[in-house]
Design an enzyme around this catalytic site. Structure first.
Site, PDB file in Angstrom:
ATOM      1  N   LYS A 194      18.603  23.020  12.147  1.00  0.00           N
ATOM      2  CA  LYS A 194      17.724  22.354  11.054  1.00  0.00           C
ATOM      3  C   LYS A 194      17.431  21.024  10.994  1.00  0.00           C
ATOM      4  CE  LYS A 194      18.611  26.565   8.085  1.00  0.00           C
ATOM      5  NZ  LYS A 194      19.101  26.815   6.598  1.00  0.00           N
ATOM      6  N   HIS A 216      23.532  28.706   2.722  1.00  0.00           N
ATOM      7  CA  HIS A 216      22.772  29.813   3.503  1.00  0.00           C
ATOM      8  C   HIS A 216      22.868  29.564   5.008  1.00  0.00           C
ATOM      9  CE1 HIS A 216      19.768  29.779  -0.208  1.00  0.00           C
ATOM     10  NE2 HIS A 216      21.181  30.507  -0.727  1.00  0.00           N
ATOM     11  N   ARG A 231       0.750  -1.221  -0.029  1.00  0.00           N
ATOM     12  CA  ARG A 231       0.079   0.121  -0.057  1.00  0.00           C
ATOM     13  C   ARG A 231       0.942   1.266  -0.128  1.00  0.00           C
ATOM     14  NH1 ARG A 231      -2.834  -0.503   5.571  1.00  0.00           N
ATOM     15  NH2 ARG A 231      -0.674  -1.272   5.822  1.00  0.00           N
ATOM     16  N   ASP A 290      23.199  33.923  -4.719  1.00  0.00           N
ATOM     17  CA  ASP A 290      24.011  33.018  -4.490  1.00  0.00           C
ATOM     18  C   ASP A 290      25.333  33.113  -5.211  1.00  0.00           C
ATOM     19  OD1 ASP A 290      22.321  31.972  -2.428  1.00  0.00           O
ATOM     20  OD2 ASP A 290      21.583  30.237  -3.595  1.00  0.00           O
ATOM     21  N   ASP A 305       8.459  25.424  10.170  1.00  0.00           N
ATOM     22  CA  ASP A 305       8.814  24.675   9.004  1.00  0.00           C
ATOM     23  C   ASP A 305       8.892  25.255   7.489  1.00  0.00           C
ATOM     24  OD1 ASP A 305       8.399  22.526  10.667  1.00  0.00           O
ATOM     25  OD2 ASP A 305       6.515  21.708   9.975  1.00  0.00           O
ATOM     26  N   TYR A 363      12.418  21.499   5.983  1.00  0.00           N
ATOM     27  CA  TYR A 363      13.378  21.843   6.982  1.00  0.00           C
ATOM     28  C   TYR A 363      12.391  22.202   8.410  1.00  0.00           C
ATOM     29  CZ  TYR A 363      16.503  23.589   3.409  1.00  0.00           C
ATOM     30  OH  TYR A 363      17.052  23.814   2.145  1.00  0.00           O
TER      31      TYR A 363
END
Length: 188
Positions: free
Chosen positions: A72, A63, A25, A168, A49, A132
Site C-alpha cells: 500500500k 487490517h 495560489r 475491529d 485506489d 491508498y
C-alpha cells in the site's frame, strides 16, 4: 527527482517526502511517479485506489490481506492520522513489531507499506481523508485483522475513547493469527 525517502523502518516501510511547490495560489506535488519510484526501488504497478474519510477519534485497523497480499502507498489528503503498521512476516527480524507515522495534509508525507503488514490508523481530526494505492485487488475472502488494542503488541494509540467498529473490536489477537494456517502466507 521530486520524491525522496526520509525514513525507513521494520525492513520495508518507507516514508516518502514529495517535493511541494507552494505559493499564494496553493500547492502542486507529484504523489506518484513511476520513474522516481523505480529509481527508489519501490513498486510501480498499482491496481486499485481506495479512499476513506473518518471522524476524529476513529480507529480503523489493524487490517491486512493474506490471499494476494497487498502493498500500500498511503497518504492523507485532508486532516491528519496516526498511522500504525505491524510486521506480520514470519521470517522478518521485526516480526510482531509495530511502527507509527503521522501523515497529514500539512506534511504531505507518503508511506510505502510492503505486503505482509497489518495497517491501521487513528483519525486525529474530523474529516480525515486517507488514500491508498494497492498492489493487489481487494479479496474479501482473503482478508483479516489483528485486534487494534492487542495486549501483546501494545500499540500506544494515545486516545481515551476511540470509535472502533464491531469488526475491529472482535478481531483476532496477534497470537491467534500466528496459529492459523493462513498466517503462512507471510512466511517470508
Amino acid at each position: 527527482m521530486g520524491l525522496k525517502i526520509i525514513d525507513e523502518a521494520l525492513n520495508g516501510l518507507k516514508l516518502i517526502e514529495p517535493q511541494v511547490f507552494q505559493d499564494g495560489r496553493g500547492f502542486f506535488m507529484e504523489s506518484y511517479n513511476a520513474y522516481d519510484f523505480e529509481q527508489l526501488g519501490l513498486p510501480t504497478n498499482f491496481v486499485q485506489d481506495n479512499h476513506s474519510c473518518s471522524a476524529k477519534g476513529v480507529i480503523r485497523g489493524m487490517h491486512f490481506q493474506w490471499d494476494k497480499p497487498q502493498g500500500k502507498l498511503i497518504r492523507v489528503t485532508s486532516g491528519s492520522a496516526f498511522v500504525v503498521e505491524i510486521d506480520l512476516r514470519k521470517k522478518s527480524s521485526s516480526f510482531g513489531k509495530w511502527k507509527s507515522f503521522e501523515l497529514s495534509e500539512k506534511n504531505k508525507h507518503i508511506l510505502w507499506v510492503p505486503p505482509g503488514f497489518a495497517n491501521g490508523f487513528l483519525a486525529l481530526e474530523d474529516n480525515t481523508e486517507m488514500m491508498y494505492k494497492c498492489t493487489a485487488l481487494w479479496n474479501p475472502s482473503g482478508e483479516n485483522n489483528i485486534l487494534w488494542n492487542d495486549p501483546d503488541i501494545k500499540i500506544d494509540w494515545n486516545c481515551d475513547s476511540p470509535n472502533v467498529s464491531e469488526r475491529d473490536k472482535e478481531a483476532l489477537t496477534f497470537s491467534q493469527w500466528c496459529t492459523m494456517p493462513e498466517s503462512d502466507a507471510f512466511s517470508y
